[in-house]
Design an enzyme around this catalytic site. Sequence first.
Site, PDB file in Angstrom:
ATOM      1  N   GLY A  75      -9.812   5.450   7.488  1.00  0.00           N
ATOM      2  CA  GLY A  75     -10.818   5.792   8.589  1.00  0.00           C
ATOM      3  C   GLY A  75     -10.275   5.818   9.943  1.00  0.00           C
ATOM      4  O   GLY A  75      -9.113   6.314  10.200  1.00  0.00           O
ATOM      5  N   ASN A  76     -11.206   5.500  10.827  1.00  0.00           N
ATOM      6  CA  ASN A  76     -10.659   5.656  12.179  1.00  0.00           C
ATOM      7  C   ASN A  76     -11.389   4.581  13.120  1.00  0.00           C
ATOM      8  O   ASN A  76     -12.311   3.850  12.770  1.00  0.00           O
ATOM      9  CB  ASN A  76     -10.761   6.912  12.917  1.00  0.00           C
ATOM     10  CG  ASN A  76     -12.058   7.583  12.937  1.00  0.00           C
ATOM     11  OD1 ASN A  76     -12.918   7.215  13.736  1.00  0.00           O
ATOM     12  ND2 ASN A  76     -12.184   8.762  12.289  1.00  0.00           N
TER      13      ASN A  76
END
Length: 399
Positions: free
Chosen positions: A206-207
């Site tokens: 993810g980020n």
Amino acid sequence: MLEGKKILIGITGSIAAYKSILLVRQLVKQGAEVKVVMTPAAREFVSPLVLATLSKNAVVSELAEGSEWSNHVMLGRWADLFVVAPLSCNTLAKMANGLCDNLLLAVYLSATCPVVIAPAMDEDMWQHPATQRNLDLLKGYGNHIIPVNSGELASGLHGEGRMAEPEAIIVFLVEHFFRTSELAGKKVMVTAGPTYEAIDPVRFIGNHSSGKMGFALAEELYLRGADVQLISGPTQQITTYAGIRVNKVRSAAEMFDTSVAIFPGVDIAVMSAAVADYSPAETAGEKIKKQPGDLSLLLLPTKDILQYVGTHKRQGQYVVGFALETQNEKENAHKKLESKQADCIVLNSLRDEAAGFGVDTNKVTLLCKDGTEMVTELKTKKEIAKDIVSFIISRLHAE
Ligand code: CTP
């Protein structure tokens, strides 16, 4: 948000009157000037002293108090909006039929401002044809009705008839005062938040995107009158306005599919999501167990959603992309404008400490295909959203 707005709250005899205390408090907190008028029955449910203290104004409920006559006409004229919450079945019937046996009803009949009502009653009373007919009459008089909720009722039964929560009433009022028609009739899609690319059932890539900027943009576009569809990756954000349709997605592939399905029907696309550029070639069906030695993951490129909408846009569709750059910012943003065929790129730089992921503030540069540029100050993401939407509107007018 409601600074300087003059709001008259009418309270009638209903258990839900306790919620009016919170409503008055929140309105005052939002900067509104609040006065309260109560029916005599409402005084049995909540104390006028509490309401007078919270509203910072005397609470009135009698047509004449001692030798003083209460000027109902002036109260109705003072207010920008008269909100009757809760509205009991009895007062609803009296309002519908023009009865005037207390001060609240006299204010209602003489009010020149818009009237909003938030009914509260038991489900059987709510569903009675007489009640529904009275509501129709009020609608016919141009009054605005905040729908009731379903849930536990004062009788102990479950069903329809609960008064809307104070937060929902405030959202309704904000929309009433601030929703403009600048983008009325325009359909807009906004992508927001991160994407999660599953490695196995418990892990993902993810980020740090919080989705705050995208949600602020969706809300601002909605407040300018647009019909907004939000496509959001996994975030903690919630939309304030029920009118925004939210499509929740997880992966870049899901965001792509949803965007491609919605895009043909919109006039404007604002692509603010932080979409993963790569995704694991395979998602393991079971949790990957720890093994001695290294682990390599093969990552494959995801489809670029902005590029897709930029290259498939038809005449009249306006596409806004985002660029997050850490070096050669403007040069790279101009390259993205070209390669993704966007009409405008919002350039985020991570150089400012108070701008970017997770924080509430941002500073952006807007670069347009037609050569126009605009640099914002460091502001809250909500204020930046206002600047971006105003800029988009100005470009649409210039086309
Ligand atoms: N974007 C997209 N789909 C992707 C990747 C990015 O729609 N698969 C969009 C983003 O929503 C944003 C814009 O493309 O509007 C630019 O995103 P950014 O991460 O800055 O650029 P990338 O294209 O990913 O390029 P790079 O990582 O090399 O800067």
